[in-house]
Scaffold this motif. Structure first.
Motif, PDB file in Angstrom:
ATOM      1  N   ILE A 244       0.836  -1.201   0.000  1.00 47.66           N
ATOM      2  CA  ILE A 244       0.000   0.000   0.000  1.00 47.66           C
ATOM      3  C   ILE A 244       0.875   1.256   0.000  1.00 47.66           C
ATOM      4  O   ILE A 244       2.011   1.225   0.479  1.00 47.66           O
ATOM      5  N   ILE A 245       0.327   2.312  -0.550  1.00 51.82           N
ATOM      6  CA  ILE A 245       0.943   3.631  -0.471  1.00 51.82           C
ATOM      7  C   ILE A 245       0.027   4.474   0.407  1.00 51.82           C
ATOM      8  O   ILE A 245      -1.181   4.538   0.181  1.00 51.82           O
ATOM      9  N   ILE A 246       0.624   5.083   1.402  1.00 48.57           N
ATOM     10  CA  ILE A 246      -0.131   5.976   2.286  1.00 48.57           C
ATOM     11  C   ILE A 246       0.314   7.394   1.962  1.00 48.57           C
ATOM     12  O   ILE A 246       1.501   7.701   2.004  1.00 48.57           O
ATOM     13  N   LEU A 247      -0.643   8.218   1.635  1.00 48.49           N
ATOM     14  CA  LEU A 247      -0.364   9.598   1.271  1.00 48.49           C
ATOM     15  C   LEU A 247      -1.013  10.521   2.292  1.00 48.49           C
ATOM     16  O   LEU A 247      -2.228  10.480   2.486  1.00 48.49           O
ATOM     17  N   HIS A 248      -0.205  11.317   2.958  1.00 44.33           N
ATOM     18  CA  HIS A 248      -0.708  12.260   3.950  1.00 44.33           C
ATOM     19  C   HIS A 248      -0.877  13.617   3.287  1.00 44.33           C
ATOM     20  O   HIS A 248       0.088  14.237   2.865  1.00 44.33           O
ATOM     21  N   ARG A 249      -2.110  14.044   3.151  1.00 40.84           N
ATOM     22  CA  ARG A 249      -2.441  15.316   2.502  1.00 40.84           C
ATOM     23  C   ARG A 249      -3.432  16.082   3.370  1.00 40.84           C
ATOM     24  O   ARG A 249      -4.081  15.507   4.247  1.00 40.84           O
ATOM     25  N   HIS A 250      -3.593  17.342   3.071  1.00 39.46           N
ATOM     26  CA  HIS A 250      -4.585  18.158   3.755  1.00 39.46           C
ATOM     27  C   HIS A 250      -5.970  17.671   3.334  1.00 39.46           C
ATOM     28  O   HIS A 250      -6.193  17.321   2.172  1.00 39.46           O
ATOM     29  N   LYS A 251      -6.919  17.651   4.256  1.00 42.25           N
ATOM     30  CA  LYS A 251      -8.242  17.105   3.972  1.00 42.25           C
ATOM     31  C   LYS A 251      -8.973  17.843   2.850  1.00 42.25           C
ATOM     32  O   LYS A 251      -9.844  17.279   2.202  1.00 42.25           O
ATOM     33  N   LYS A 252      -8.626  19.093   2.600  1.00 38.09           N
ATOM     34  CA  LYS A 252      -9.298  19.854   1.540  1.00 38.09           C
ATOM     35  C   LYS A 252      -8.585  19.747   0.194  1.00 38.09           C
ATOM     36  O   LYS A 252      -9.053  20.289  -0.795  1.00 38.09           O
ATOM     37  N   GLU A 253      -7.488  19.039   0.173  1.00 35.41           N
ATOM     38  CA  GLU A 253      -6.706  18.896  -1.055  1.00 35.41           C
ATOM     39  C   GLU A 253      -7.424  17.983  -2.044  1.00 35.41           C
ATOM     40  O   GLU A 253      -7.961  16.945  -1.667  1.00 35.41           O
ATOM     41  N   GLU A 254      -7.463  18.380  -3.292  1.00 39.60           N
ATOM     42  CA  GLU A 254      -8.070  17.557  -4.336  1.00 39.60           C
ATOM     43  C   GLU A 254      -6.978  17.172  -5.328  1.00 39.60           C
ATOM     44  O   GLU A 254      -6.720  17.880  -6.296  1.00 39.60           O
ATOM     45  N   ASP A 255      -6.335  16.057  -5.059  1.00 36.65           N
ATOM     46  CA  ASP A 255      -5.220  15.606  -5.872  1.00 36.65           C
ATOM     47  C   ASP A 255      -5.683  14.662  -6.970  1.00 36.65           C
ATOM     48  O   ASP A 255      -6.708  13.998  -6.838  1.00 36.65           O
ATOM     49  N   LYS A 256      -4.887  14.595  -8.018  1.00 35.20           N
ATOM     50  CA  LYS A 256      -5.150  13.647  -9.106  1.00 35.20           C
ATOM     51  C   LYS A 256      -4.103  12.558  -9.032  1.00 35.20           C
ATOM     52  O   LYS A 256      -2.931  12.818  -8.758  1.00 35.20           O
ATOM     53  N   PHE A 257      -4.537  11.342  -9.281  1.00 35.64           N
ATOM     54  CA  PHE A 257      -3.651  10.190  -9.202  1.00 35.64           C
ATOM     55  C   PHE A 257      -3.627   9.466 -10.534  1.00 35.64           C
ATOM     56  O   PHE A 257      -4.642   9.444 -11.229  1.00 35.64           O
ATOM     57  N   PRO A 258      -2.487   8.840 -10.856  1.00 36.38           N
ATOM     58  CA  PRO A 258      -2.460   8.021 -12.071  1.00 36.38           C
ATOM     59  C   PRO A 258      -3.548   6.946 -11.999  1.00 36.38           C
ATOM     60  O   PRO A 258      -3.875   6.430 -10.929  1.00 36.38           O
ATOM     61  N   ASP A 259      -4.114   6.616 -13.152  1.00 37.74           N
ATOM     62  CA  ASP A 259      -5.244   5.676 -13.219  1.00 37.74           C
ATOM     63  C   ASP A 259      -4.950   4.300 -12.626  1.00 37.74           C
ATOM     64  O   ASP A 259      -5.857   3.609 -12.179  1.00 37.74           O
ATOM     65  N   GLU A 260      -3.691   3.886 -12.632  1.00 41.83           N
ATOM     66  CA  GLU A 260      -3.343   2.543 -12.166  1.00 41.83           C
ATOM     67  C   GLU A 260      -3.506   2.368 -10.650  1.00 41.83           C
ATOM     68  O   GLU A 260      -3.469   1.262 -10.144  1.00 41.83           O
ATOM     69  N   PHE A 261      -3.638   3.465  -9.942  1.00 43.98           N
ATOM     70  CA  PHE A 261      -3.731   3.395  -8.488  1.00 43.98           C
ATOM     71  C   PHE A 261      -5.186   3.423  -8.044  1.00 43.98           C
ATOM     72  O   PHE A 261      -5.988   4.205  -8.540  1.00 43.98           O
ATOM     73  N   LYS A 262      -5.486   2.567  -7.088  1.00 45.42           N
ATOM     74  CA  LYS A 262      -6.834   2.474  -6.545  1.00 45.42           C
ATOM     75  C   LYS A 262      -6.838   3.123  -5.161  1.00 45.42           C
ATOM     76  O   LYS A 262      -6.007   2.805  -4.315  1.00 45.42           O
ATOM     77  N   ILE A 263      -7.756   4.029  -4.950  1.00 45.74           N
ATOM     78  CA  ILE A 263      -7.850   4.706  -3.647  1.00 45.74           C
ATOM     79  C   ILE A 263      -8.740   3.879  -2.741  1.00 45.74           C
ATOM     80  O   ILE A 263      -9.858   3.520  -3.079  1.00 45.74           O
ATOM     81  N   ILE A 264      -8.208   3.576  -1.560  1.00 41.66           N
ATOM     82  CA  ILE A 264      -8.958   2.794  -0.574  1.00 41.66           C
ATOM     83  C   ILE A 264      -9.382   3.743   0.529  1.00 41.66           C
ATOM     84  O   ILE A 264      -8.590   4.461   1.079  1.00 41.66           O
TER      85      ILE A 264
END
Length: 171
Positions: A151-171
């Motif tokens: 797994i990759i854990i990404l710590h971001r601000h709760k209001k952040e709207e990031d874009k991720f490469p399509d190959e990654f699934k957000i859990i």
């Protein structure tokens, strides 16, 4: 700030004096480890895990992993104002030697090519204003650094709207 659990439970982690480094709060860290230990969406055995801690800062996440028995942790940090604090926090672990500190820019194209380990957990804690971390995700995928069940854990601000490469699934 302290180590929450494991071998070094209760031990203080030295914090930076500047405001450019944003240490991982204990409550956030505790929530992350509760998810790792209790999620039914993935299975991670921390004791058998290789951890990559990117944008390590003072090392709070990776040190917590070491305290909880992680197999190996690689810390990556290059910010000159926080490196001495990270090094001191690591030296305070005394007998532990199952970690490595890489003092390089995370966006250095050669950084990941020298790492030949599959990681179970990759922790990314970039500055909130950093909008380039998707390049790191692409490198992780291209160099096949993440274990198939990792797994990759990404710590971001709760209001952040990031874009991720399509190959990654957000859990």
């Amino acid at each position: 700030m302290r180590i929450i659990s494991g071998l070094f439970k209760g031990k203080k982690i030295i914090e930076p004096k500047d405001n450019k480094t944003r240490p991982l709060k204990d409550l956030t860290k505790e929530s992350i480890f509760n998810i790792i230990n209790n999620s039914n969406k993935f299975k991670i055995n921390l004791i058998k895990s290789n951890i990559l801690d990117l944008f390590s800062g003072v090392g709070s996440f990776g040190i917590e992993c070491l305290s909880r028995g992680a197999k190996n942790v690689i810390f990556v940090e290059n910010y000159f104002a926080v490196l001495p604090i990270l090094k001191k926090n690591l030296l305070n672990l005394k007998s532990l030697k199952n970690y490595k500190l890489i003092e390089k820019d995370i966006y250095d194209k050669n950084l990941f090519s020298k790492i030949n380990i599959k990681f179970n957990i990759i922790f990314l804690d970039p500055p909130f204003r950093d909008k380039n971390f998707d390049k790191i995700l692409i490198s992780i995928r291209e160099l096949d650094l993440l274990d198939k069940n990792g797994i990759i854990i990404l710590h971001r601000h709760k209001k952040e709207e990031d874009k991720f490469p399509d190959e990654f699934k957000i859990i």
